[in-house]
Design a protein around this motif. Structure first.
Motif, PDB file in Angstrom:
ATOM      1  N   PHE A 134       0.823  -1.198   0.000  1.00 45.26           N
ATOM      2  CA  PHE A 134       0.000   0.000   0.000  1.00 45.26           C
ATOM      3  C   PHE A 134       0.860   1.252   0.000  1.00 45.26           C
ATOM      4  N   ALA A 135       1.858   1.295   0.877  1.00 48.94           N
ATOM      5  CA  ALA A 135       2.665   2.500   1.035  1.00 48.94           C
ATOM      6  C   ALA A 135       3.351   2.889  -0.268  1.00 48.94           C
ATOM      7  N   VAL A 136       3.886   1.920  -0.993  1.00 49.13           N
ATOM      8  CA  VAL A 136       4.588   2.219  -2.241  1.00 49.13           C
ATOM      9  C   VAL A 136       3.638   2.827  -3.259  1.00 49.13           C
ATOM     10  N   ARG A 137       2.482   2.213  -3.440  1.00 48.76           N
ATOM     11  CA  ARG A 137       1.521   2.712  -4.434  1.00 48.76           C
ATOM     12  C   ARG A 137       0.918   4.051  -4.019  1.00 48.76           C
ATOM     13  N   PHE A 138       0.459   4.115  -2.784  1.00 42.67           N
ATOM     14  CA  PHE A 138      -0.287   5.295  -2.348  1.00 42.67           C
ATOM     15  C   PHE A 138       0.599   6.535  -2.274  1.00 42.67           C
ATOM     16  N   THR A 139       1.783   6.401  -1.720  1.00 45.74           N
ATOM     17  CA  THR A 139       2.637   7.575  -1.568  1.00 45.74           C
ATOM     18  C   THR A 139       3.162   8.082  -2.913  1.00 45.74           C
ATOM     19  N   SER A 140       3.445   7.179  -3.839  1.00 43.84           N
ATOM     20  CA  SER A 140       3.958   7.629  -5.137  1.00 43.84           C
ATOM     21  C   SER A 140       2.894   8.409  -5.900  1.00 43.84           C
ATOM     22  N   VAL A 141       1.659   7.917  -5.891  1.00 44.42           N
ATOM     23  CA  VAL A 141       0.587   8.645  -6.577  1.00 44.42           C
ATOM     24  C   VAL A 141       0.264   9.939  -5.844  1.00 44.42           C
ATOM     25  N   THR A 142       0.289   9.911  -4.515  1.00 42.94           N
ATOM     26  CA  THR A 142       0.028  11.122  -3.741  1.00 42.94           C
ATOM     27  C   THR A 142       1.042  12.202  -4.073  1.00 42.94           C
ATOM     28  N   TRP A 143       2.303  11.822  -4.223  1.00 42.38           N
ATOM     29  CA  TRP A 143       3.342  12.802  -4.551  1.00 42.38           C
ATOM     30  C   TRP A 143       3.034  13.483  -5.878  1.00 42.38           C
ATOM     31  N   VAL A 144       2.646  12.718  -6.877  1.00 44.89           N
ATOM     32  CA  VAL A 144       2.342  13.295  -8.194  1.00 44.89           C
ATOM     33  C   VAL A 144       1.134  14.220  -8.111  1.00 44.89           C
ATOM     34  N   VAL A 145       0.077  13.774  -7.446  1.00 46.64           N
ATOM     35  CA  VAL A 145      -1.128  14.596  -7.336  1.00 46.64           C
ATOM     36  C   VAL A 145      -0.837  15.868  -6.546  1.00 46.64           C
ATOM     37  N   ALA A 146      -0.033  15.771  -5.494  1.00 40.76           N
ATOM     38  CA  ALA A 146       0.300  16.949  -4.690  1.00 40.76           C
ATOM     39  C   ALA A 146       1.104  17.959  -5.494  1.00 40.76           C
ATOM     40  N   VAL A 147       2.041  17.491  -6.302  1.00 39.07           N
ATOM     41  CA  VAL A 147       2.830  18.407  -7.131  1.00 39.07           C
ATOM     42  C   VAL A 147       1.943  19.104  -8.158  1.00 39.07           C
ATOM     43  N   VAL A 148       1.076  18.340  -8.816  1.00 39.51           N
ATOM     44  CA  VAL A 148       0.171  18.929  -9.808  1.00 39.51           C
ATOM     45  C   VAL A 148      -0.763  19.936  -9.145  1.00 39.51           C
ATOM     46  N   SER A 149      -1.310  19.604  -7.997  1.00 41.50           N
ATOM     47  CA  SER A 149      -2.195  20.525  -7.286  1.00 41.50           C
ATOM     48  C   SER A 149      -1.452  21.804  -6.890  1.00 41.50           C
ATOM     49  N   SER A 150      -0.207  21.660  -6.469  1.00 42.46           N
ATOM     50  CA  SER A 150       0.585  22.834  -6.089  1.00 42.46           C
ATOM     51  C   SER A 150       0.839  23.743  -7.283  1.00 42.46           C
ATOM     52  N   VAL A 151       1.174  23.155  -8.414  1.00 43.40           N
ATOM     53  CA  VAL A 151       1.431  23.949  -9.617  1.00 43.40           C
ATOM     54  C   VAL A 151       0.168  24.688 -10.059  1.00 43.40           C
ATOM     55  N   LEU A 152      -0.971  23.991 -10.043  1.00 48.20           N
ATOM     56  CA  LEU A 152      -2.225  24.631 -10.451  1.00 48.20           C
ATOM     57  C   LEU A 152      -2.623  25.735  -9.480  1.00 48.20           C
ATOM     58  N   ALA A 153      -2.499  25.469  -8.175  1.00 47.68           N
ATOM     59  CA  ALA A 153      -2.831  26.499  -7.188  1.00 47.68           C
ATOM     60  C   ALA A 153      -1.873  27.676  -7.288  1.00 47.68           C
ATOM     61  N   GLY A 154      -0.587  27.398  -7.523  1.00 49.23           N
ATOM     62  CA  GLY A 154       0.369  28.485  -7.680  1.00 49.23           C
ATOM     63  C   GLY A 154       0.102  29.313  -8.916  1.00 49.23           C
ATOM     64  N   TRP A 155      -0.250  28.655 -10.013  1.00 49.46           N
ATOM     65  CA  TRP A 155      -0.577  29.386 -11.242  1.00 49.46           C
ATOM     66  C   TRP A 155      -1.811  30.250 -11.055  1.00 49.46           C
ATOM     67  N   TRP A 156      -2.774  29.769 -10.273  1.00 51.94           N
ATOM     68  CA  TRP A 156      -4.031  30.505 -10.070  1.00 51.94           C
ATOM     69  C   TRP A 156      -3.895  31.635  -9.062  1.00 51.94           C
ATOM     70  N   LEU A 157      -3.158  31.392  -7.951  1.00 54.09           N
ATOM     71  CA  LEU A 157      -3.152  32.343  -6.845  1.00 54.09           C
ATOM     72  C   LEU A 157      -1.867  33.150  -6.721  1.00 54.09           C
ATOM     73  N   LEU A 158      -0.756  32.581  -7.176  1.00 51.00           N
ATOM     74  CA  LEU A 158       0.529  33.241  -6.939  1.00 51.00           C
ATOM     75  C   LEU A 158       1.079  33.895  -8.205  1.00 51.00           C
TER      76      LEU A 158
END
Length: 327
Positions: A303-327
């Motif tokens: 579980f840890a290998v699958r969940f954390t790797s996908v979470t990292w990708v989603v978190a980076v994408v969310s950060s980029v989108l939020a930064g593009w929108w707000l920052l």
């Protein structure tokens, strides 16, 4: 009743004493370790002891908080409470659980045992995992610390809130849609008789000792990275916006800074663009070495290998989108 009260009190005392003992051991070892290992005493080794101690000391109090909450949920909260609070449809339960993560003023060390306890009490894994990700990222303590670290920049606080909550909800939905039972080792559910003060004491002892060992392993891995990777390598990435985002997202994983303190670390990285610093604050509370170790110990390595790797990708994408929108 008397036996249960004594057992619960004994479990709480053991957990508190265990936390104090771990802090004391880490502190003493950090001071005496280089003196004992005279042949190995070098500045990098001294730095390793310092980083290891800092991570362990700052994580243990929140780990203790999480195990107390976890034991209390498992021992005193009936399953029907969660069935009433959360929608039966997982697609609706996930965002509700994600928003509920704002209630727990803890860090990622606390969220893993609490999420495990929620699963034991009958909460859908997708909703519990959304809570696991959001609790250390959007609680009031973290948001206030971010506003203090970035004075006059409310967009950084809003960006962290939006990107973190979006990551938690998306990951919950992804697990509800694509997750498989064989990937997740569900924590054992207590028998019906194991309820009340006796169950609280037993659960507190088990959860704290179990999770504490993985916290120590994660802290050691993070300290090792700090002395292996030279700072000159990091300077290569500051000139590119995209590379800087990826670099700080990776550093968030290996530095293991507590979510209550990572905003101040991000604010000190003034050479990096705001979006990269936002990624550091969004990724860290959701994916770092000690959290990966805690998840592997609680839910299984698969579980840890699958969940954390996908979470990292989603978190980076969310950060980029939020930064593009707000920052």
């Amino acid at each position: 009743m008397g036996d249960g009260l004594r057992l619960a009190g004994r479990g709480l005392v053991y957990a508190v004493l265990g936390g104090v003992a771990l802090i004391a051991i880490a502190t003493v070892v950090s001071v005496l370790g280089p003196m004992v290992a005279l042949d190995l005493y070098t500045p990098p080794v001294a730095a390793w002891w310092t980083v290891f101690t800092a991570i362990a000391v700052q994580g243990i109090p929140f780990l203790l908080l999480g195990t107390v909450v976890s034991a209390a949920i498992g021992a005193f909260v009936p399953e029907r409470v969660f069935r009433r609070l959360l929608p039966r449809n997982p697609a609706l339960a996930v965002p509700v659980a994600g928003v509920a993560g704002a209630v727990l003023p803890g860090c990622e060390c606390a969220s893993v045992p609490v999420a495990g306890s929620l699963m034991r009490r009958g909460v859908a894994p997708a909703a519990a995992l959304a809570f696991l990700l959001s609790a250390p990222a959007i609680n009031p303590v973290v948001l206030v610390a971010t506003s203090i670290a970035f004075p006059g920049r409310p967009e950084m606080v809003l960006g962290r809130l939006v990107a973190s909550l979006a990551t938690a909800v998306v990951m919950g939905w992804l697990w509800a849609r694509f997750g498989r039972d064989e990937w997740l080792r569900l924590p054992e559910r207590h028998a019906p008789a194991a309820f009340g003060l006796r169950a609280f004491g037993a659960g507190l002892q088990h959860d704290f000792l179990h999770a504490g060992g993985f916290l120590v392993l994660g802290a050691a891995a993070a300290a090792t990275f700090n002395i292996v990777v030279p700072r000159s390598v990091l300077d290569v990435f500051t000139g590119s916006a995209w590379l800087s985002v990826l670099l700080l997202a990776v550093l968030a994983v290996v530095l293991c800074v507590c979510s209550e303190a990572d905003a101040f670390v991000a604010a000190s990285l003034s050479g990096f663009p705001p979006t990269a610093r936002l990624a550091f604050m969004v990724v860290g509370p959701m994916v770092d070495l000690k959290l990966i170790a805690l998840q592997a110990g609680t839910f299984g390595r698969s579980f840890a290998v699958r969940f954390t790797s996908v979470t990292w990708v989603v978190a980076v994408v969310s950060s980029v989108l939020a930064g593009w929108w707000l920052l």
